[in-house]
Design a protein around this motif. Structure first.
Motif, short mmCIF file in Angstrom:
data_model
loop_
_atom_site.label_atom_id
_atom_site.label_comp_id
_atom_site.label_asym_id
_atom_site.label_seq_id
_atom_site.Cartn_x
_atom_site.Cartn_y
_atom_site.Cartn_z
N SER A 135 2.54 10.21 5.75
CA SER A 135 2.00 10.24 4.39
C SER A 135 1.07 9.06 4.11
O SER A 135 0.34 9.06 3.12
CB SER A 135 3.15 10.23 3.37
N LYS A 136 1.07 8.08 4.99
CA LYS A 136 0.16 6.94 4.88
C LYS A 136 0.00 6.33 6.26
O LYS A 136 0.85 6.53 7.14
CB LYS A 136 0.70 5.90 3.91
N PRO A 137 -1.07 5.57 6.48
CA PRO A 137 -1.21 4.91 7.79
C PRO A 137 -0.18 3.80 7.95
O PRO A 137 0.09 3.05 7.01
CB PRO A 137 -2.64 4.35 7.76
N TYR A 138 0.38 3.69 9.16
CA TYR A 138 1.36 2.65 9.44
C TYR A 138 0.64 1.39 9.89
O TYR A 138 0.55 1.08 11.07
CB TYR A 138 2.38 3.14 10.48
N VAL A 139 0.12 0.67 8.88
CA VAL A 139 -0.55 -0.61 9.13
C VAL A 139 0.27 -1.71 8.46
O VAL A 139 0.90 -1.49 7.43
CB VAL A 139 -1.99 -0.62 8.59
N PRO A 186 -0.44 6.73 -3.52
CA PRO A 186 0.54 5.96 -4.31
C PRO A 186 1.27 4.88 -3.50
O PRO A 186 1.65 3.85 -4.05
CB PRO A 186 1.52 7.03 -4.79
N ARG A 187 1.42 5.10 -2.20
CA ARG A 187 2.15 4.14 -1.38
C ARG A 187 1.27 2.96 -0.97
O ARG A 187 1.76 2.01 -0.37
CB ARG A 187 2.71 4.84 -0.14
N MET A 188 -0.03 3.02 -1.29
CA MET A 188 -0.94 1.95 -0.89
C MET A 188 -1.62 1.28 -2.08
O MET A 188 -2.33 0.28 -1.92
CB MET A 188 -1.99 2.50 0.08
N ALA A 189 -1.42 1.83 -3.26
CA ALA A 189 -2.13 1.32 -4.45
C ALA A 189 -1.85 -0.15 -4.70
O ALA A 189 -2.75 -0.91 -5.09
CB ALA A 189 -1.75 2.16 -5.67
N GLN A 190 -0.61 -0.59 -4.48
CA GLN A 190 -0.26 -1.98 -4.74
C GLN A 190 -1.06 -2.93 -3.86
O GLN A 190 -1.49 -4.00 -4.30
CB GLN A 190 1.24 -2.20 -4.51
#
Length: 507
Positions: A416-420, A470-474
């Motif tokens: 659901s998001k890149p694992y960085v 949403p998981r990267m907005a912060q």
């Protein structure tokens, strides 16, 4: 009379092709094919493991009454490929049909489809979820997430279930399984097996033919038959499973295995059955010998993640491994093949990979995979590296883990998001940073950790794609709060590192 193809990762007596064959009439074909051993530069340990296990499995089939036409790598009659061997044996024996269990790689599926003699490819039903079941589960879903698939597999198998509810009241205990490394590891590591005469003969052959490949062949300690693989499983269940959950994400300079099982090679070639493995872990929990968080985390990796990525690979089709949604094109740096790097975390994982043909999932995902993603490395080169260097790497399992989970090259099919992550994550989960040339606490300037600089550069390069996640907005809000000078310093430092990578300079 039919030919029955058994591949090097299909070493199970109950495999579909064997069940469909007539032991009294049909001939099993097995071949140590140069084409399969060299289409990527496989680790010598991986080649030796598969060839040794194949030879022992062929002997077992013969003991059980099968006629086996086995071709060794150095046989002068060896056609060099699976299709070539099938045609040679068909001509030699007068066979007009081949029964095969469908391979776990689209490349080989295509080669069998193109043979001028009929090949009946049967589904590999060693997996707990059939291809049709996975397609039905995936149909109509906006996103495919392992967690929801995993719950269906728990219900289907009954593993860790109390009626219709998950044991302990939770499906997932991952939050309990993220502890940093302990001060002391009580487990001596996975069980080691001394090479017997069969294995030594294979080692000599592999050393002669593939000694120039990346990776150390000796010492060689893998299990190479079902009995040994079951001993390796029992050793893990008794000695390591109780603490596996707590420390499954931890990494240490001085301990390569911690509490990991290192049984994935045995699962992936068929020496162990996935349900057999999960029931052994469940039995340890029921007997009070291992805590629920450890057993659930272990079982999730098998009936959840392993089954899920196989479903994705078969669903997405032959082009999946070539996905490159982020348009990354940088060449894979030489330090992935053992050249010097100042980054201790990368150096340690590559060194371990060279010596063991093994690294655990966090080392693969959050060290070598994380760096490749941050640096914009061509995901197909990354894919071929992972496929080459790990003993458990077969494309059905490796490609979704690399192309999807690690490199986000499939555009979000798997993750659901890149694992960085920056260097802070590696520092928290390991002791690698304490002996590194770089300072993980430095965010900019001389000596700053490359992971810190490249992390923000990656976010900035791909802002249009990810700022609405949403998981990267912060993280984007944190970036935006930095001063202009600070952001410029970060990006300048990242561009120096990327320039050094492109020029082949030491990083």
């Amino acid at each position: 009379m039919k030919l029955v193809l058994v591949l090097g990762d299909q070493l199970s007596t109950g495999i579909a092709a064997l069940r469909a064959a007539d032991k009294a009439r049909d001939v099993v074909v097995m071949s140590e094919a140069t084409g399969e051993a060299s289409y990527v530069p496989h680790h010598p340990k991986k080649i030796a493991f598969i060839f040794a296990a194949m030879r022992k499995f062929a002997a077992r089939l013969e003991d059980e009454g099968w006629t086996v036409a086995y071709t060794r790598l150095d046989d002068p009659e060896n056609a060099g490929s699976i299709p070539g061997e099938l045609l040679r044996r068909a001509s030699e024996l007068g066979a007009r049909e081949v029964i095969a269990t469908r391979p776990g790689e689209w490349r080989l599926i295509g080669l069998l489809d193109e043979l001028p003699i009929p090949v009946r490819q049967l589904e590999d039903d060693r997996f707990l979820c059939s291809e049709r079941e996975f397609r039905d589960w995936a149909k109509g879903r906006k996103s495919l997430r392992m967690e929801y698939f995993y719950r269906e597999m728990r219900r289907k198998t009954g593993l860790l279930m109390e009626g219709d509810e998950p044991a302990g009241g939770q499906w997932n205990y991952d939050r309990d399984n993220r502890k940093p490394p302990p001060g002391e590891i009580e487990h001596p590591g996975p069980i080691s097996f001394t090479p017997d005469e069969v294995v030594e003969e294979v080692l000599d052959l592999v050393e002669t033919r593939f000694g120039g490949n990346f990776g150390s062949l000796r010492p060689f300690t893998f299990a190479t038959d079902q009995a040994q693989a079951r001993r390796a499983l029992a050793h893990f269940i008794r000695h390591a499973l109780p603490k596996f959950g707590d420390f499954q994400d931890a990494m240490l300079n001085g301990n390569r295995f911690l509490y990991h099982a290192v049984i994935s090679p045995y699962l992936n070639v068929g020496l162990l059955d996935p349900l057999e493995v999960c029931r052994a872990a469940e039995a340890a929990w029921k007997a009070g010998e291992a805590p629920l968080n450890a057993v659930e985390g272990f079982i999730r990796q098998i009936i959840g993640w392993r089954e899920f990525v196989r479903g994705i690979y078969m669903l997405e089709g032959p082009g999946y491994a070539r996905s490159n949604a982020l348009g990354h094109e940088r060449r894979l740096p030489g330090f992935y093949w053992g050249a010097r790097t100042r980054m201790n975390c990368v150096a340690k994982v590559v060194e371990q990979t060279r010596d063991e043909a093994y690294a655990h999932h966090i080392q693969r995902l959050m060290v070598t995979g994380n760096f490749a993603l941050l640096a914009g490395i061509d995901p197909h080169e990354v894919h071929e590296w992972y496929l080459s260097v790990y003993a458990d790497a077969f494309e059905w399992v490796e490609a979704p883990n690399t192309v999807g989970m690690s490199q986000f090259a499939d555009g979000g099919i798997v993750a659901s998001k890149p694992y960085v992550a920056s260097g802070n994550y590696i520092d928290r989960m390991s002791d690698y940073c304490k002996s590194c040339d770089y300072d993980v606490r430095r965010k900019t300037g001389e000596g700053a950790c490359p992971f810190n600089l490249l992390y923000w550069d990656f976010l900035q390069r791909h802002r249009k794609r990810f700022e609405g996640n949403p998981r990267m907005a912060q993280m984007y809000r944190t970036w935006d709060r930095m001063t202009d000078d600070r952001r410029d310093d970060v990006l300048d430092g990242a561009h120096v590192i990327l320039g050094d990578l492109d020029a082949g300079r030491l990083v």
